[in-house]
Design an enzyme around this catalytic site. Structure first.
Site, PDB file in Angstrom:
ATOM      1  N   GLU A  46       0.823  -1.214   0.000  1.00  0.00           N
ATOM      2  CA  GLU A  46       0.000   0.000   0.000  1.00  0.00           C
ATOM      3  C   GLU A  46       0.861   1.269   0.000  1.00  0.00           C
ATOM      4  OE1 GLU A  46      -3.177   0.353  -0.451  1.00  0.00           O
ATOM      5  OE2 GLU A  46      -3.756  -1.738  -0.339  1.00  0.00           O
ATOM      6  N   ASN A  50       1.075   3.823  -3.155  1.00  0.00           N
ATOM      7  CA  ASN A  50       0.758   5.245  -2.986  1.00  0.00           C
ATOM      8  C   ASN A  50       1.871   6.130  -3.529  1.00  0.00           C
ATOM      9  OD1 ASN A  50      -1.735   4.819  -1.834  1.00  0.00           O
ATOM     10  ND2 ASN A  50      -1.099   5.305   0.247  1.00  0.00           N
ATOM     11  N   ARG A 105      -9.407   3.548  -7.692  1.00  0.00           N
ATOM     12  CA  ARG A 105      -8.717   3.478  -6.406  1.00  0.00           C
ATOM     13  C   ARG A 105      -9.777   3.512  -5.323  1.00  0.00           C
ATOM     14  NH1 ARG A 105      -4.273   1.411  -7.629  1.00  0.00           N
ATOM     15  NH2 ARG A 105      -3.634   1.829  -5.518  1.00  0.00           N
TER      16      ARG A 105
END
Length: 147
Positions: A46, A50, A105
């Site tokens: 994650e 990002n 997303r």
């Protein structure tokens, strides 16, 4: 410090799996449970995603750095980019908030990271970049035997 690693790579989505594999190998020495390993890989995934998608817009030019340190049964990781930065960290950490709805997303990245990490800190400055720092304690049988 018992062990340390640093990995830097170009901001391409395909390199997210490189970060997952490297961090899996790094924590394997702790003999983590399947759940611990899965949670840890997810946090790294994650944070790296990002950086690649939101920090650099997958430009293939920016560099993402993953730095990990193991002290006993605790592993701390710093994921750093020098991308766009986050103008409002509090807002970005709200569940379902996303700046890229067109990319499907979900806006759950920070929520997932918070739920799996023992500690999570996000620092960012627009135009300078973002640093995500987290730690997790492993409760594996190997560490219990060492204690």
């Amino acid at each position: 410090m018992d062990n340390e690693m640093t990995l830097s790579f170009v901001a391409l989505s395909e390199n997210e799996s490189l970060a997952r594999i490297a961090i899996t190998s790094f924590v394997a020495q702790l003999d983590p449970t399947i759940d611990e390993l899965s949670e840890f890989k997810t946090i790294v995934s994650e944070a790296v995603s990002n950086a690649i998608i939101h920090g650099y817009d997958e430009d293939g030019k920016g560099i993402v750095t993953v730095h990990a340190v193991r002290e006993g049964d605790v592993v701390s990781v710093v994921v750093k980019d020098e991308g766009k930065g986050i103008p409002d960290i509090k807002k970005a950490m709200e569940p379902l908030y996303t700046t890229k709805p067109d990319m499907e997303r979900s806006g759950m990245g920070f929520t997932i990271m918070e739920s799996f990490a023992d500690h999570l800190q996000v620092e960012s400055e627009p135009g300078v970049g973002t640093v995500v720092t987290f730690s997790k304690k492993f409760h594996s049988m190997k560490m219990k035997q060492i204690s």
